[in-house]
Design a protein around this motif. Structure first.
Motif, PDB file in Angstrom:
ATOM      1  N   ALA A 113      -6.073   0.411  -8.386  1.00 45.41           N
ATOM      2  CA  ALA A 113      -4.530   0.681  -8.313  1.00 45.41           C
ATOM      3  C   ALA A 113      -3.954  -0.755  -8.719  1.00 45.41           C
ATOM      4  O   ALA A 113      -3.304  -1.910  -8.558  1.00 45.41           O
ATOM      5  N   GLY A 114      -5.742  -1.928  -8.634  1.00 39.86           N
ATOM      6  CA  GLY A 114      -5.026  -3.482  -8.791  1.00 39.86           C
ATOM      7  C   GLY A 114      -3.796  -3.694  -7.371  1.00 39.86           C
ATOM      8  O   GLY A 114      -4.333  -4.707  -7.830  1.00 39.86           O
ATOM      9  N   SER A 135     -13.300   6.482  -1.647  1.00 39.77           N
ATOM     10  CA  SER A 135     -12.922   5.082  -0.393  1.00 39.77           C
ATOM     11  C   SER A 135     -12.209   4.705  -0.128  1.00 39.77           C
ATOM     12  O   SER A 135     -10.904   4.605  -1.353  1.00 39.77           O
ATOM     13  N   ALA A 136     -11.204   4.272   0.754  1.00 40.17           N
ATOM     14  CA  ALA A 136      -9.660   3.392   0.476  1.00 40.17           C
ATOM     15  C   ALA A 136      -9.939   2.073  -0.808  1.00 40.17           C
ATOM     16  O   ALA A 136      -9.561   1.568  -0.798  1.00 40.17           O
ATOM     17  N   GLU A 137     -10.505   1.160  -0.271  1.00 43.83           N
ATOM     18  CA  GLU A 137     -10.916   0.349  -0.894  1.00 43.83           C
ATOM     19  C   GLU A 137     -11.286   0.541  -2.421  1.00 43.83           C
ATOM     20  O   GLU A 137     -10.820  -0.244  -3.214  1.00 43.83           O
ATOM     21  N   TRP A 138     -11.968   1.190  -2.977  1.00 39.08           N
ATOM     22  CA  TRP A 138     -12.214   1.976  -4.032  1.00 39.08           C
ATOM     23  C   TRP A 138     -10.913   2.686  -4.295  1.00 39.08           C
ATOM     24  O   TRP A 138     -10.080   1.390  -6.111  1.00 39.08           O
ATOM     25  N   GLU A 150       1.247  -0.741  -0.067  1.00 41.56           N
ATOM     26  CA  GLU A 150      -0.181  -0.097   0.336  1.00 41.56           C
ATOM     27  C   GLU A 150       0.570   1.253  -0.161  1.00 41.56           C
ATOM     28  O   GLU A 150       0.848   1.661   1.117  1.00 41.56           O
ATOM     29  N   HIS A 151       1.542   0.854  -0.855  1.00 41.26           N
ATOM     30  CA  HIS A 151       3.052   2.499  -1.173  1.00 41.26           C
ATOM     31  C   HIS A 151       2.753   2.866  -2.656  1.00 41.26           C
ATOM     32  O   HIS A 151       2.446   1.783  -3.458  1.00 41.26           O
ATOM     33  N   VAL A 152       3.535   3.508  -2.880  1.00 45.50           N
ATOM     34  CA  VAL A 152       3.911   3.834  -4.351  1.00 45.50           C
ATOM     35  C   VAL A 152       5.011   2.685  -5.348  1.00 45.50           C
ATOM     36  O   VAL A 152       5.517   2.031  -4.043  1.00 45.50           O
ATOM     37  N   LEU A 165       3.699  -3.966  -7.165  1.00 43.47           N
ATOM     38  CA  LEU A 165       2.652  -4.080  -7.700  1.00 43.47           C
ATOM     39  C   LEU A 165       2.266  -2.876  -5.968  1.00 43.47           C
ATOM     40  O   LEU A 165       3.162  -2.864  -5.396  1.00 43.47           O
ATOM     41  N   GLY A 166       1.409  -1.376  -7.017  1.00 44.00           N
ATOM     42  CA  GLY A 166       0.849  -0.703  -5.715  1.00 44.00           C
ATOM     43  C   GLY A 166       0.465   0.339  -6.447  1.00 44.00           C
ATOM     44  O   GLY A 166      -0.166   0.689  -7.531  1.00 44.00           O
ATOM     45  N   PHE A 167       0.802   2.307  -6.002  1.00 37.17           N
ATOM     46  CA  PHE A 167       0.075   2.957  -6.821  1.00 37.17           C
ATOM     47  C   PHE A 167       1.218   3.960  -6.878  1.00 37.17           C
ATOM     48  O   PHE A 167       2.037   3.670  -7.311  1.00 37.17           O
ATOM     49  N   ASP A 168       0.607   3.892  -7.975  1.00 40.76           N
ATOM     50  CA  ASP A 168       1.666   4.960  -9.235  1.00 40.76           C
ATOM     51  C   ASP A 168       1.381   6.785  -9.414  1.00 40.76           C
ATOM     52  O   ASP A 168       1.145   7.253  -9.922  1.00 40.76           O
TER      53      ASP A 168
END
Length: 319
Positions: A299-300, A291-294, A255-257, A281-284
């Motif tokens: 981000a997959g 929402s956190a879940e969305w 849960e990070h870039v 895998l992470g955020f780009d």
């Protein structure tokens, strides 16, 4: 665990484990104090404040001062747990973390509350998805990302027992309790599932999703090794190299870039010691409001997303 949480049955808020453990430790060790930035509620330290009012210092919304006060308390023989929203603790007070804590080797425990995209609807200013990249390069600063309430409690205990500076990333997103195979140890990865087709190395809120991905992969004939890499620094390089040798493909999930966090740390090890196909895998970059879940789904960072990345790597390996 009996801790109540406003989530579906079987899901927990790691802040509860943090607060409960810190209070229990403080009852046994008068050196333990808490320093907060007007964050008693978000850190769930209300009971700590009521029980030890003289041992909770609230500096107000002044994160740089908060870290400096923590360092001063450590120099005075206390064991300060400096607790605040991860996005503000790490971004606003980065210089103090670098100079007053890491460089000075101060016995300060930095507790980043509600990390990742837990504050989803508040937008990019409140997302803490760059913190590992900022902190991981600081030599001497231990960085821990617990996966569930038990591991959070164990990390807090280990931090209190250590005389070194430590950052603990404490999630508020709902997570299940995992079936751990080994005692928690700083710097030691944990293999939660065996497999030799692909290795999934995850941390924090992605660990239970990695396990679910491995279940889905197994149904298709792919056996995935799942590694819980709770300590980002120092990194368990032996576990990474063993996974590369045994599996020949590695997926990291966090849960990070995608730059500078767990994936970057694993890539550094592989690039310099054993080049291996991998996916990070992470955020780009900055994330929108939602929402956190969305945001995780976008981000997959779901069981399905992790499984898809693993299948792709395995198919390439077999071609």
């Amino acid at each position: 665990m009996s801790a109540a949480a406003p989530f579906a049955p079987g899901l927990f808020d790691c802040r509860d484990a943090y607060a409960r453990t810190l209070e229990a430790l403080a009852a046994e060790d008068p050196r333990i104090v808490a320093v907060v930035n007007d964050s008693v509620g978000s850190s769930k330290l209300g009971k700590f404040r009521d029980r030890f009012p003289e041992r909770l210092i609230n500096v107000g919304i002044a994160e740089q001062n908060m870290v400096g006060v923590g360092a001063g308390l450590a120099n005075g023989g206390k064991i300060p747990f400096v607790s605040g929203a991860a996005c503000f603790l790490t971004a606003r007070a980065l210089e103090q973390i670098k100079a007053d804590v890491a460089y000075s080797a101060a016995n300060v425990k930095l507790c980043g509350i509600s990390s990742g995209v837990a504050y989803g609807e508040l937008g990019a200013t409140h997302h803490s998805i760059e913190d590992l990249a900022w902190l991981r390069p600081m030599r001497g600063l231990t960085v821990i990302v617990p996966s569930d309430p038990w591991e959070t409690a164990e990390a807090v205990k280990a931090a209190a027992a250590s005389d070194q500076p430590i950052f603990i990333r404490i999630s508020r997103m709902p997570v299940p309790e995992l079936e751990h195979r080994a005692p928690f140890a700083i710097g030691k990865a944990e293999i939660l599932r065996d497999g030799a087709d692909v290795a999934i190395i995850a941390a924090g809120t992605l660990v239970h999703r990695a396990l679910a991905a491995a279940e889905a992969l197994a149904a298709g004939g792919i056996e995935a090794r799942v590694i819980n890499m709770a300590t980002i620094a120092p990194l368990d390089e032996a576990a990474i190299l063993a996974a590369a040798a045994d599996c020949g493909a590695i997926v990291t999930a966090e849960e990070h870039v995608v730059r500078g966090g767990l994936g970057g740390a694993v890539a550094e090890v592989l690039a310099t010691q054993r080049p291996t196909p991998m996916r990070i895998l992470g955020f780009d970059g900055f994330q929108p409001t939602g929402s956190a879940e969305w945001l995780m789904e976008r981000a997959g960072l779901t069981a399905a997303g992790v499984a898809a990345a693993a299948r792709d790597l395995v198919s390439r390996k077999r071609d």
